[in-house]
Design an enzyme around this catalytic site. Structure first.
Site, short mmCIF file in Angstrom:
data_model
loop_
_atom_site.label_atom_id
_atom_site.label_comp_id
_atom_site.label_asym_id
_atom_site.label_seq_id
_atom_site.Cartn_x
_atom_site.Cartn_y
_atom_site.Cartn_z
N ASP A 1 -26.39 -47.48 54.72
CA ASP A 1 -26.06 -47.65 53.22
C ASP A 1 -25.92 -46.43 52.36
O ASP A 1 -27.73 -46.12 52.05
CB ASP A 1 -26.34 -48.56 52.53
CG ASP A 1 -24.88 -48.85 51.48
OD1 ASP A 1 -23.60 -48.56 51.34
OD2 ASP A 1 -25.12 -50.30 50.56
N ARG B 1 -22.96 -42.43 47.52
CA ARG B 1 -23.70 -41.82 46.44
C ARG B 1 -24.83 -40.67 46.32
O ARG B 1 -25.01 -40.47 45.45
CB ARG B 1 -24.47 -44.14 45.82
CG ARG B 1 -24.10 -44.40 44.94
CD ARG B 1 -24.48 -45.59 45.17
NE ARG B 1 -24.48 -46.28 46.04
CZ ARG B 1 -25.07 -47.53 46.62
NH1 ARG B 1 -26.02 -48.27 46.50
NH2 ARG B 1 -24.67 -48.09 47.82
N ARG C 1 -17.53 -36.99 50.03
CA ARG C 1 -18.84 -38.21 50.81
C ARG C 1 -18.95 -38.08 52.19
O ARG C 1 -19.68 -38.64 52.39
CB ARG C 1 -17.56 -38.79 50.17
CG ARG C 1 -17.46 -39.78 48.57
CD ARG C 1 -16.08 -41.54 48.76
NE ARG C 1 -16.89 -42.30 50.03
CZ ARG C 1 -17.57 -43.20 49.28
NH1 ARG C 1 -17.65 -43.27 48.04
NH2 ARG C 1 -18.54 -44.13 50.60
N HIS D 1 -21.94 -38.18 54.37
CA HIS D 1 -21.97 -39.40 55.82
C HIS D 1 -22.30 -38.35 57.08
O HIS D 1 -23.48 -38.19 58.09
CB HIS D 1 -20.83 -39.50 56.56
CG HIS D 1 -19.58 -40.34 55.27
ND1 HIS D 1 -19.97 -41.21 55.16
CD2 HIS D 1 -18.16 -40.39 55.24
CE1 HIS D 1 -19.48 -42.61 54.27
NE2 HIS D 1 -18.48 -41.74 54.34
N ASN E 1 -14.02 -51.25 56.41
CA ASN E 1 -13.99 -49.38 56.16
C ASN E 1 -13.18 -48.82 56.69
O ASN E 1 -12.38 -47.53 56.19
CB ASN E 1 -15.44 -48.91 57.10
CG ASN E 1 -16.26 -49.39 56.30
OD1 ASN E 1 -17.51 -49.47 57.26
ND2 ASN E 1 -16.91 -49.63 55.20
N ARG F 1 -10.78 -46.82 52.92
CA ARG F 1 -11.19 -46.15 52.50
C ARG F 1 -10.63 -44.72 53.16
O ARG F 1 -8.98 -45.07 53.58
CB ARG F 1 -12.61 -45.42 53.79
CG ARG F 1 -13.30 -46.10 53.20
CD ARG F 1 -15.37 -46.38 53.05
NE ARG F 1 -16.16 -47.12 52.99
CZ ARG F 1 -17.05 -46.17 52.98
NH1 ARG F 1 -17.42 -45.88 52.51
NH2 ARG F 1 -18.06 -47.79 52.48
N SER G 1 -22.61 -58.51 54.01
CA SER G 1 -21.72 -57.39 54.00
C SER G 1 -21.31 -57.64 55.41
O SER G 1 -20.76 -56.33 56.59
CB SER G 1 -21.47 -56.03 54.23
OG SER G 1 -22.52 -55.40 52.55
C1 FPP Z 1 -22.05 -46.56 53.79
O1 FPP Z 1 -22.35 -45.75 52.93
C2 FPP Z 1 -21.90 -45.84 55.42
C3 FPP Z 1 -20.57 -46.02 55.68
C4 FPP Z 1 -19.60 -46.94 55.89
C5 FPP Z 1 -20.63 -44.80 56.73
C6 FPP Z 1 -22.04 -44.90 58.12
C7 FPP Z 1 -21.75 -43.80 59.27
C8 FPP Z 1 -22.65 -42.42 59.51
C9 FPP Z 1 -23.33 -42.32 58.75
C10 FPP Z 1 -21.84 -41.56 59.96
C11 FPP Z 1 -21.81 -41.14 61.47
C12 FPP Z 1 -22.35 -42.78 62.29
C13 FPP Z 1 -22.74 -42.89 62.93
C14 FPP Z 1 -23.77 -43.58 64.21
C15 FPP Z 1 -23.18 -41.47 63.94
P1 FPP Z 1 -20.82 -45.92 51.41
O2 FPP Z 1 -20.42 -44.42 51.87
O3 FPP Z 1 -20.78 -47.31 51.18
O4 FPP Z 1 -21.56 -45.26 50.49
P2 FPP Z 1 -21.77 -45.90 49.17
O5 FPP Z 1 -21.96 -46.91 48.98
O6 FPP Z 1 -23.22 -44.52 48.21
O7 FPP Z 1 -20.26 -44.76 48.69
#
Ligand code: FPP
Length: 235
Positions: free
Chosen positions: A16, A20, A29, A33, A64, A67, A191
């Site tokens: 997570d 941010r 964003r 990732h 998700n 999004r 979550s």
């Molecule tokens: C949460 O951060 C993250 C995700 C919903 C996506 C996670 C995906 C990856 C790390 C990339 C691909 C995955 C693999 C296994 C290669 P957020 O976007 O909710 O962050 P925020 O709360 O700061 O907005």
């Protein structure tokens, strides 16, 4: 790490803070990732070096999909790339399992997921679980429906439904429950992640955003886990 430290068998990680991390740098964003995917690769390898039996990453939840489409597509593209990069699945000894409802995936990504699972299913090294289109309530409902169908068809008796047999209908069948769930980024929510499996798991929350997460942070989380006194309901 100190040799007195107990290395957990199974860690669950909620990746997570990617959004941010990107926002702080005025980046899109998806750049968060991308950095998050690099960290996923490094931490997966580190878990393997530490000798874990299983590690589970929450990569994409059933929620998700809400999004923006560019963000979802960006994550799917990263998945295709990093599923192959995390381990050379043709050669290495790791088992890779996808937790979640695969019916939402099609094309190249689905083919890759099926190929990886099939080719790695008999491996004896660490199991890497990737939760994709995963939701724990959905997993529990699915298990209940599968069991109900067996009972209806006369293939299972109601008395045979126990905590152990129920676990066999979850995506994590045969794996140890997580010793702890790690959530970076400062959030303190679960979550809809592994609700059945975390009955006795410890929670470790950390303030670091996932794209900044390092091997040293994982060491710290394991040390914190070692300080907890787990009694499993006993005294
Ligand atoms: C949460 O951060 C993250 C995700 C919903 C996506 C996670 C995906 C990856 C790390 C990339 C691909 C995955 C693999 C296994 C290669 P957020 O976007 O909710 O962050 P925020 O709360 O700061 O907005």
């Amino acid at each position: 790490m100190d040799s007195n430290i107990i290395i957990p068998k199974h860690i669950g990680i909620i990746m997570d803070g990617n959004g941010r991390w990107a926002k702080k740098r005025m980046l899109p964003r998806n750049m968060g990732h991308k950095k998050g995917a690099e960290v996923f690769q490094d931490i997966t390898r580190y878990c393997n070096e530490l000798g874990l039996e299983s590690v589970t990453f929450y990569a994409f939840s059933t929620e998700n999909w809400k999004r923006p489409v560019e963000e979802v597509n960006g994550i799917m593209t990263l998945l295709k790339e990093y599923l192959v990069k995390a381990f050379d699945y043709e050669k290495e000894n790791n088992r890779i399992v996808f937790l979640g409802d695969k019916s939402a995936f099609t094309g190249e990504l689905l083919e890759l997921m099926l190929d990886i699972e099939e080719k790695t299913k008999d491996r004896t090294g660490m199991t890497l679980n990737i939760a994709l289109n995963y939701g724990a309530r959905n997993e529990i409902v699915k298990a209940t429906k599968d069991i109900a169908q067996l009972v209806k068809d006369g293939k299972m008796n109601v008395e045979d439904i126990t905590e152990e047999t129920f676990s066999d209908y979850l995506y994590t069948k045969g794996q140890p429950d997580p010793d702890f769930i790690l959530r970076p980024s400062g959030e303190k929510r679960i979550s809809n992640f592994l609700l059945w499996q975390i009955a006795y798991s410890e929670f470790v929350y950390m303030d670091v955003l996932w794209p900044d997460f390092t091997r040293k942070d994982l060491d710290e989380a394991i040390i914190e886990f070692n300080k907890r006194n787990r009694r499993f309901g006993g005294v």
